[in-house]
Design a protein around this motif. Structure first.
Motif, PDB file in Angstrom:
ATOM      1  N   LEU A   1      -7.335 -14.098   9.535  1.00 53.36           N
ATOM      2  CA  LEU A   1      -6.971 -12.682   9.553  1.00 53.36           C
ATOM      3  C   LEU A   1      -5.960 -12.397   8.438  1.00 53.36           C
ATOM      4  CD1 LEU A   1      -6.822  -9.899  11.106  1.00 53.36           C
ATOM      5  CD2 LEU A   1      -4.875 -10.870  12.304  1.00 53.36           C
ATOM      6  N   VAL A   2      -6.196 -11.345   7.671  1.00 54.51           N
ATOM      7  CA  VAL A   2      -5.227 -10.954   6.638  1.00 54.51           C
ATOM      8  C   VAL A   2      -4.304  -9.928   7.294  1.00 54.51           C
ATOM      9  CG1 VAL A   2      -4.942 -10.076   4.280  1.00 54.51           C
ATOM     10  CG2 VAL A   2      -7.066 -11.221   4.921  1.00 54.51           C
ATOM     11  N   ALA A   3      -3.099 -10.373   7.682  1.00 54.59           N
ATOM     12  CA  ALA A   3      -2.217  -9.514   8.469  1.00 54.59           C
ATOM     13  C   ALA A   3      -1.653  -8.373   7.634  1.00 54.59           C
ATOM     14  CB  ALA A   3      -1.086 -10.340   9.056  1.00 54.59           C
ATOM     15  N   SER A   4      -1.441  -8.638   6.359  1.00 56.26           N
ATOM     16  CA  SER A   4      -0.835  -7.610   5.520  1.00 56.26           C
ATOM     17  C   SER A   4      -1.561  -7.555   4.176  1.00 56.26           C
ATOM     18  CB  SER A   4       0.640  -7.985   5.337  1.00 56.26           C
ATOM     19  OG  SER A   4       1.220  -7.146   4.400  1.00 56.26           O
ATOM     20  N   LEU A   5      -1.982  -6.374   3.806  1.00 52.14           N
ATOM     21  CA  LEU A   5      -2.729  -6.231   2.549  1.00 52.14           C
ATOM     22  C   LEU A   5      -1.981  -5.310   1.606  1.00 52.14           C
ATOM     23  CD1 LEU A   5      -5.560  -5.507   4.761  1.00 52.14           C
ATOM     24  CD2 LEU A   5      -6.326  -6.533   2.668  1.00 52.14           C
ATOM     25  N   SER A   6      -2.016  -5.637   0.325  1.00 58.72           N
ATOM     26  CA  SER A   6      -1.486  -4.693  -0.652  1.00 58.72           C
ATOM     27  C   SER A   6      -2.573  -3.642  -0.890  1.00 58.72           C
ATOM     28  CB  SER A   6      -1.162  -5.406  -1.962  1.00 58.72           C
ATOM     29  OG  SER A   6      -2.368  -5.811  -2.566  1.00 58.72           O
ATOM     30  N   GLU A   7      -2.206  -2.578  -1.576  1.00 55.67           N
ATOM     31  CA  GLU A   7      -3.171  -1.523  -1.858  1.00 55.67           C
ATOM     32  C   GLU A   7      -4.353  -2.091  -2.656  1.00 55.67           C
ATOM     33  OE1 GLU A   7      -1.193   1.557  -3.941  1.00 55.67           O
ATOM     34  OE2 GLU A   7      -2.705   3.045  -3.452  1.00 55.67           O
ATOM     35  N   GLU A   8      -4.012  -2.967  -3.604  1.00 54.71           N
ATOM     36  CA  GLU A   8      -5.056  -3.529  -4.462  1.00 54.71           C
ATOM     37  C   GLU A   8      -6.012  -4.409  -3.646  1.00 54.71           C
ATOM     38  OE1 GLU A   8      -3.406  -5.675  -7.732  1.00 54.71           O
ATOM     39  OE2 GLU A   8      -5.393  -6.473  -8.215  1.00 54.71           O
ATOM     40  N   ASP A   9      -5.422  -5.251  -2.740  1.00 50.90           N
ATOM     41  CA  ASP A   9      -6.269  -6.095  -1.880  1.00 50.90           C
ATOM     42  C   ASP A   9      -7.195  -5.201  -1.052  1.00 50.90           C
ATOM     43  OD1 ASP A   9      -4.910  -8.311  -2.701  1.00 50.90           O
ATOM     44  OD2 ASP A   9      -3.603  -8.431  -0.950  1.00 50.90           O
ATOM     45  N   ALA A  10      -6.635  -4.123  -0.499  1.00 47.62           N
ATOM     46  CA  ALA A  10      -7.416  -3.233   0.371  1.00 47.62           C
ATOM     47  C   ALA A  10      -8.610  -2.668  -0.410  1.00 47.62           C
ATOM     48  CB  ALA A  10      -6.544  -2.106   0.901  1.00 47.62           C
ATOM     49  N   ARG A  11      -8.373  -2.318  -1.651  1.00 49.30           N
ATOM     50  CA  ARG A  11      -9.446  -1.752  -2.488  1.00 49.30           C
ATOM     51  C   ARG A  11     -10.531  -2.797  -2.737  1.00 49.30           C
ATOM     52  NH1 ARG A  11      -6.174   0.998  -5.796  1.00 49.30           N
ATOM     53  NH2 ARG A  11      -6.300   2.847  -4.488  1.00 49.30           N
ATOM     54  N   LEU A  12     -10.101  -4.033  -3.034  1.00 51.05           N
ATOM     55  CA  LEU A  12     -11.079  -5.103  -3.300  1.00 51.05           C
ATOM     56  C   LEU A  12     -11.931  -5.377  -2.063  1.00 51.05           C
ATOM     57  CD1 LEU A  12      -8.898  -7.612  -5.361  1.00 51.05           C
ATOM     58  CD2 LEU A  12     -10.805  -6.219  -6.190  1.00 51.05           C
TER      59      LEU A  12
END
Ligand code: COA
Length: 442
Positions: free
Chosen positions: A222-233
C-alpha cells in the motif's frame, strides 16, 4: 488472557483516539460513495461508520454515484450505453431510466441511515439526510462532433444552501444528477460532483471510497502517502487497467483536481474493508492512501542555492539554543538531507532527515519562521520526512530535542533511553545539551 489483552488494546486505542476526535470535530468532509460502493456488502458497515463520524461532530456531504446500476438498468431496457473518451453519452430516452435508478439508490441510502433498530449500532442516532437541487448543471454539449445530449457538467454548487443544512446538523446527500436552469436533469459523474463540492465548500477533507485499500505499488504494498506527481503517474497507469483500476484512476484525478484548488487532504480508502474509514481517520498508522501535501506551499527538496536562506532562518534559533549550530560549509555538504518551504521567494521553514544505518533516520534542524508557526508547516515537513524515510525502508525515526519534545510526542514519538539509539550516534550525544531522545516507529 488473550481476551484481557484485547480489551486493554481496545481501551488504549479508544484513549489514543481523543486527539483525532478533537482534531476532526466541526470539520467538513466530502465523502464519495461510488455505485460500486453502494452495491458492496460492506455498505451497512460504512453507513454505521459515517453515522459515527456525524455523531462525533463531523459535518458530512455525501455524494453517491450509480455507474454499474445505470449500466445494468439500461442493458435490461435493451438500450446500449455508448461512451466517447470514457464519458457516457446520455441519450434523451435514457435519462428517465437514469433518474429512476439514481433516485432509487438515494432512497436506499436514506433508508440505511434511518435504521434505528435496537440491536444495531445506529440505535438512537436519529440522523437526518437532506437531498435537494444543490447541484446546478449544464450540458457537456457537442465535442469534436460528438453530441453528449443529457450528459452534463457541474455549473454551480449551491454552497450557501448546503452550509445551512450542515449548520443544522444535517448530512447533505448529493448524487450524480444535476439540474439545469432550463429545468432539465443531467447525468454527471459522481467524481466531478464530489470534487466540485469539496472545492466550492473548501472542505477539510475529500474522501473517496475505492475498491481496494488504496494505491498499491508494483510490489503489492500500500502506498500510504503519494506526492502529486506520484498520483498523476498512478492515475495514468491505472486508466489502462480493468474496471476497478479505472475507478481508482478517476478517484486519483479527482484528488489532483481538488488539490490544485486548495483541498489539501484527499484520502483513498477501501469500501470493501470493514472499518477502513475509522482506521484511516482515528489511528496514527491510517489505512489508505493520502495524497501528501509535498508540492503545496512550495515544500521541496533543498538545493545549494537555498543555503543562505536556511542559514538566515535558523540563526536566531541557534542563538537561543533551540538548534545546534551549523556552519555554512556543513550545511552545503548536507544540503541533500534538507527539505524547505518557500513562500514568495523566502525560505520560511526547513527540516532535515539523516539516515543512520539501515534502520534509523534522524530528524534534525526542524525550524519554522516565527511568523509562520501554527500553520501546519512543521507537521507537513515532518510528514514529508516520514514519507522519505519509508521510501528508504527505514524503520524508526529519532530526534534529539531540548525544547520541542511535546510537539514530537503529540506526533507519535516516544521518549526513550539514549541506549536505544544506534551506538555511533550515542557517542556523539552532547551531555551538556541534555537533549531528550524521542523515537517513532514507522
Ligand atoms: C516546533 C515547530 C517546528 C513547530 O512548527 P509549526 O509549523 O508551528 O507546527 P504546526 O503548525 O504543525 O503545529 C503547531 C502546534 O504545535 C504547538 N507547538 C509548537 N511548538 C511546540 C512545542 N515546543 N511543544 C509543544 N507544542 C508546540 C503549537 O502550540 C500548535 O498547537 P496549537 O495550535 O494546538 O496551539 C516550531 O515551533 C519551531 O520552529 N520551533 C523552533 C525550533 C525548534 O524548536 N525546533 C525543534 C528542534 S528539534
Amino acid at each position: 488472557m488473550t481476551e484481557i489483552k484485547d480489551k486493554t488494546e481496545l481501551i488504549e486505542w479508544f484513549r489514543a483516539s481523543t486527539t483525532y476526535i478533537n482534531a476532526h470535530r466541526g470539520k467538513r468532509f466530502v465523502v464519495l460513495l461510488s455505485g460500486e460502493a453502494l452495491a458492496d456488502k460492506n455498505l451497512p458497515n460504512l453507513v454505521c461508520d459515517l453515522t459515527l463520524l456525524h455523531s462525533l461532530g463531523i459535518k458530512l456531504v455525501l455524494v453517491h454515484g450509480a455507474r454499474p446500476q445505470i449500466a445494468q438498468a439500461l442493458e435490461k431496457n435493451g438500450s446500449q450505453s455508448s461512451y466517447h473518451k470514457n464519458v457516457r453519452i446520455t441519450e434523451a430516452e435514457s435519462i428517465e431510466t437514469i433518474m429512476r435508478v439514481v433516485g432509487g439508490e438515494s432512497a436506499k441510502l436514506e433508508a440505511l441511515f434511518s435504521m434505528g433498530i435496537s440491536n444495531s449500532p445506529m440505535q438512537g442516532s436519529n440522523i437526518r439526510l437532506v437531498r435537494g437541487n444543490f447541484v446546478t448543471a449544464k450540458p457537456l454539449g457537442i465535442i469534436n462532433g460528438v453530441d453528449y445530449h443529457y450528459t452534463g457538467t457541474v455549473r454551480k454548487i449551491q454552497t450557501q444552501a448546503i452550509e445551512q443544512q450542515l449548520a443544522q446538523n444535517n448530512i447533505v446527500l448529493l448524487s450524480n444528477l444535476g439540474y439545469s436552469l432550463t429545468g432539465e436533469v443531467f447525468n454527471l459523474t459522481a467524481e466531478e460532483v464530489a470534487t466540485e463540492a469539496a472545492i466550492k465548500l473548501q472542505v477539510d477533507k475529500l474522501i473517496l471510497l475505492i475498491p481496494q485499500a488504496g494505491v498499491i505499488d508494483d510490489n503489492g504494498e500500500l502506498v500510504a502517502s503519494l506526492s502529486e506527481e506520484d498520483a498523476r503517474l498512478y492515475a495514468d497507469k491505472l486508466s489502462q487497467g480493468d474496471d476497478d483500476s479505472k475507478s481508482i484512476s478517476r478517484a486519483l484525478r479527482a484528488c489532483l483536481q481538488a488539490y490544485s484548488n486548495d483541498v489539501h487532504r484527499c484520502h483513498l480508502i477501501s469500501f470493501k474493508d470493514n472499518g477502513s474509514l475509522i482506521r484511516e481517520l482515528f489511528t496514527r498508522e491510517g489505512n489508505g492512501s493520502l495524497i501528501s501535501s509535498d508540492n503545496f506551499d512550495n515544500l521541496r527538496a533543498a538545493t545549494i542555492e537555498d543555503v543562505t536562506g536556511i542559514l538566515k532562518l535558523i540563526k536566531p534559533l541557534e542563538e537561543d539554543g533551540s538548534l545546534v549550530e551549523r556552519s555554512r560549509e556543513l550545511l552545503e555538504n548536507e544540503i541533500g538531507n534538507f527539505k524547505i518551504v518557500e513562500l514568495e521567494g523566502a525560505i520560511i521553514a526547513c527540516a532535515a532527515l539523516y539516515p543512520n544505518g539501515e534502520e534509523f533516520g534522524e530528524v534534525a534542524c526542524i525550524a519554522i519562521d516565527s511568523h509562520y508557526r501554527k500553520n501546519g508547516y512543521g507537521e507537513r515537513l515532518l510528514a514529508s520526512l516520514e514519507t522519505e524515510a519509508r521510501k528508504k525502508s527505514l524503520k524508526k525515526l529519532f530526534v534529539l530535542t531540548t525544547v520541542a519534545a511535546h510537539w514530537f510526542i503529540e506526533r507519535g514519538f516516544n521518549e526513550e533511553a539514549l541506549s536505544e539509539l544506534p551506538e555511533q550516534r550515542q557517542q556523539l550525544y552532547n551531555f551538556q545539551r541534555k537533549s531528550k531522545v524521542l523515537i517513532k516507529k514507522l
